[in-house]
Design a protein around this motif. Sequence first.
Motif, mmCIF file in Angstrom:
data_model
loop_
_atom_site.group_PDB
_atom_site.id
_atom_site.type_symbol
_atom_site.label_atom_id
_atom_site.label_comp_id
_atom_site.label_asym_id
_atom_site.label_seq_id
_atom_site.Cartn_x
_atom_site.Cartn_y
_atom_site.Cartn_z
ATOM 1 N N ALA A 112 -1.714 -5.465 6.254
ATOM 2 C CA ALA A 112 -1.122 -6.509 7.093
ATOM 3 C C ALA A 112 -2.238 -7.234 7.844
ATOM 4 O O ALA A 112 -2.173 -8.436 8.075
ATOM 5 C CB ALA A 112 -0.135 -5.896 8.081
ATOM 6 N N ALA A 113 -3.275 -6.457 8.224
ATOM 7 C CA ALA A 113 -4.434 -7.013 8.934
ATOM 8 C C ALA A 113 -5.555 -5.981 8.901
ATOM 9 O O ALA A 113 -5.316 -4.799 8.645
ATOM 10 C CB ALA A 113 -4.067 -7.342 10.380
ATOM 11 N N VAL A 114 -6.779 -6.441 9.156
ATOM 12 C CA VAL A 114 -7.938 -5.554 9.260
ATOM 13 C C VAL A 114 -8.771 -6.068 10.430
ATOM 14 O O VAL A 114 -8.883 -7.286 10.627
ATOM 15 C CB VAL A 114 -8.789 -5.559 7.964
ATOM 16 N N ASP A 115 -9.350 -5.141 11.216
ATOM 17 C CA ASP A 115 -10.168 -5.604 12.328
ATOM 18 C C ASP A 115 -11.655 -5.562 11.983
ATOM 19 O O ASP A 115 -12.046 -5.156 10.886
ATOM 20 C CB ASP A 115 -9.836 -4.868 13.635
ATOM 21 N N SER A 116 -12.475 -5.987 12.937
ATOM 22 C CA SER A 116 -13.906 -6.151 12.671
ATOM 23 C C SER A 116 -14.641 -4.834 12.429
ATOM 24 O O SER A 116 -15.777 -4.834 11.967
ATOM 25 C CB SER A 116 -14.564 -6.912 13.820
ATOM 26 N N THR A 117 -13.993 -3.685 12.723
ATOM 27 C CA THR A 117 -14.633 -2.389 12.447
ATOM 28 C C THR A 117 -14.198 -1.814 11.097
ATOM 29 O O THR A 117 -14.644 -0.743 10.706
ATOM 30 C CB THR A 117 -14.278 -1.348 13.533
ATOM 31 N N GLY A 118 -13.273 -2.511 10.424
ATOM 32 C CA GLY A 118 -12.767 -1.995 9.155
ATOM 33 C C GLY A 118 -11.467 -1.227 9.306
ATOM 34 O O GLY A 118 -10.929 -0.703 8.330
ATOM 35 N N MET A 119 -10.922 -1.156 10.530
ATOM 36 C CA MET A 119 -9.635 -0.472 10.718
ATOM 37 C C MET A 119 -8.536 -1.337 10.100
ATOM 38 O O MET A 119 -8.476 -2.538 10.337
ATOM 39 C CB MET A 119 -9.374 -0.229 12.208
ATOM 40 N N ARG A 120 -7.688 -0.705 9.296
ATOM 41 C CA ARG A 120 -6.641 -1.411 8.552
ATOM 42 C C ARG A 120 -5.282 -1.134 9.167
ATOM 43 O O ARG A 120 -4.964 0.002 9.503
ATOM 44 C CB ARG A 120 -6.673 -0.925 7.100
ATOM 45 N N LEU A 121 -4.479 -2.176 9.282
ATOM 46 C CA LEU A 121 -3.076 -2.024 9.660
ATOM 47 C C LEU A 121 -2.262 -2.212 8.393
ATOM 48 O O LEU A 121 -2.311 -3.279 7.762
ATOM 49 C CB LEU A 121 -2.668 -3.080 10.698
ATOM 50 N N GLY A 122 -1.572 -1.154 7.971
ATOM 51 C CA GLY A 122 -0.707 -1.259 6.800
ATOM 52 C C GLY A 122 0.692 -1.665 7.233
ATOM 53 O O GLY A 122 0.899 -2.134 8.352
ATOM 54 N N TRP A 123 1.666 -1.423 6.360
ATOM 55 C CA TRP A 123 3.039 -1.823 6.671
ATOM 56 C C TRP A 123 3.871 -0.656 7.203
ATOM 57 O O TRP A 123 5.082 -0.744 7.305
ATOM 58 C CB TRP A 123 3.687 -2.478 5.451
ATOM 59 N N GLY A 124 3.209 0.458 7.506
ATOM 60 C CA GLY A 124 3.899 1.526 8.236
ATOM 61 C C GLY A 124 4.418 2.681 7.418
ATOM 62 O O GLY A 124 5.057 3.581 7.954
ATOM 63 N N ARG A 125 4.143 2.697 6.136
ATOM 64 C CA ARG A 125 4.675 3.805 5.325
ATOM 65 C C ARG A 125 3.625 4.876 5.051
ATOM 66 O O ARG A 125 3.948 5.966 4.605
ATOM 67 C CB ARG A 125 5.252 3.259 4.018
ATOM 68 N N GLY A 126 2.363 4.548 5.264
ATOM 69 C CA GLY A 126 1.297 5.546 5.193
ATOM 70 C C GLY A 126 0.795 5.928 3.808
ATOM 71 O O GLY A 126 -0.040 6.813 3.684
ATOM 72 N N TYR A 127 1.286 5.273 2.755
ATOM 73 C CA TYR A 127 0.894 5.648 1.391
ATOM 74 C C TYR A 127 -0.622 5.573 1.178
ATOM 75 O O TYR A 127 -1.226 6.495 0.637
ATOM 76 C CB TYR A 127 1.575 4.747 0.356
ATOM 77 N N PHE A 128 -1.226 4.460 1.573
ATOM 78 C CA PHE A 128 -2.647 4.289 1.298
ATOM 79 C C PHE A 128 -3.513 5.116 2.244
ATOM 80 O O PHE A 128 -4.560 5.614 1.851
ATOM 81 C CB PHE A 128 -3.024 2.804 1.290
ATOM 82 N N ASP A 129 -3.069 5.291 3.494
ATOM 83 C CA ASP A 129 -3.811 6.179 4.410
ATOM 84 C C ASP A 129 -3.853 7.600 3.843
ATOM 85 O O ASP A 129 -4.889 8.253 3.855
ATOM 86 C CB ASP A 129 -3.159 6.196 5.805
ATOM 87 N N LYS A 130 -2.708 8.067 3.342
ATOM 88 C CA LYS A 130 -2.658 9.424 2.760
ATOM 89 C C LYS A 130 -3.567 9.523 1.538
ATOM 90 O O LYS A 130 -4.297 10.492 1.370
ATOM 91 C CB LYS A 130 -1.224 9.775 2.327
ATOM 92 N N THR A 131 -3.482 8.522 0.675
ATOM 93 C CA THR A 131 -4.282 8.533 -0.557
ATOM 94 C C THR A 131 -5.776 8.556 -0.235
ATOM 95 O O THR A 131 -6.509 9.409 -0.722
ATOM 96 C CB THR A 131 -3.945 7.296 -1.430
ATOM 97 N N ILE A 132 -6.213 7.620 0.603
ATOM 98 C CA ILE A 132 -7.636 7.523 0.943
ATOM 99 C C ILE A 132 -8.098 8.791 1.669
ATOM 100 O O ILE A 132 -9.162 9.329 1.389
ATOM 101 C CB ILE A 132 -7.901 6.266 1.804
ATOM 102 N N GLY A 133 -7.289 9.263 2.590
ATOM 103 C CA GLY A 133 -7.640 10.440 3.379
ATOM 104 C C GLY A 133 -7.748 11.713 2.567
ATOM 105 O O GLY A 133 -8.440 12.654 2.950
ATOM 106 N N SER A 134 -7.059 11.758 1.419
ATOM 107 C CA SER A 134 -7.051 12.983 0.605
ATOM 108 C C SER A 134 -8.096 12.974 -0.516
ATOM 109 O O SER A 134 -8.273 13.957 -1.211
ATOM 110 C CB SER A 134 -5.666 13.187 -0.017
ATOM 111 N N MET A 135 -8.795 11.851 -0.688
ATOM 112 C CA MET A 135 -9.747 11.761 -1.792
ATOM 113 C C MET A 135 -11.056 12.454 -1.442
ATOM 114 O O MET A 135 -11.628 12.217 -0.379
ATOM 115 C CB MET A 135 -10.002 10.295 -2.170
ATOM 116 N N GLU A 136 -11.507 13.311 -2.356
ATOM 117 C CA GLU A 136 -12.767 14.019 -2.135
ATOM 118 C C GLU A 136 -13.944 13.051 -2.114
ATOM 119 O O GLU A 136 -14.793 13.106 -1.257
ATOM 120 C CB GLU A 136 -12.976 15.041 -3.259
#
Length: 198
Positions: free
Chosen positions: A130-154
């Motif tokens: 939905a948006a990204v800030d100048s530090t690279g923090m991403r705002l998704g649409w609230g379902r957490g799919y991509f946060d979970k995916t990225i966070g779980s990758m070795e």
Amino acid sequence: MSTDVEHEKRALRAELRERRQLLSDAQRATAASGIREQLDALIEAHSAESISCFLSAMTEPGTREFVAAAVQRGIRVLLPVTRADGLLDWAVADDTDETSEGLFGLPEPTGEVLGPIAVNDVDLMIIPAAAVDSTGMRLGWGRGYFDKTIGSMEKCPPVYAVIYDSEVLESLPREVHDQPVTGIVTPTRTLTLSPSRP
């Protein structure tokens, strides 16, 4: 219990969603063309042979032209398929433009479904936001799919979020589970914001 951060995120998402709905067809077409150019250059810069991307919904910056062209060039493109348990399965994009409706009414591929770990082999991830800030923090649409995916990758490859130019913000509300992205791709530029993960 809802927190102030959740309320702030919800209000921001509503505002961003409304802004996207106000774009004209001509603005969307111009944006899709710009996104394709930026993503083509990004793939080139990373010498990526296998990537993950997403099929854009009507109000999102268009990725479909890019996906079709990448497949024609022989790049392996994995597209996300939502699951009820909050994880993502993946399907390899082909040269048809057939889609089905996913859990949240978003377009999803119809090909053979691979499990969540299929994405571990990609050279580059291109994800919605939905948006990204100048530090690279991403705002998704609230379902957490991509946060979970990225966070779980070795071994996470570079991750770029696709947004409109007006959605690059100074700062965003964040929670512990939020995952930063390496950079952003807009219709007019590609920015690398945070260092790639080890």
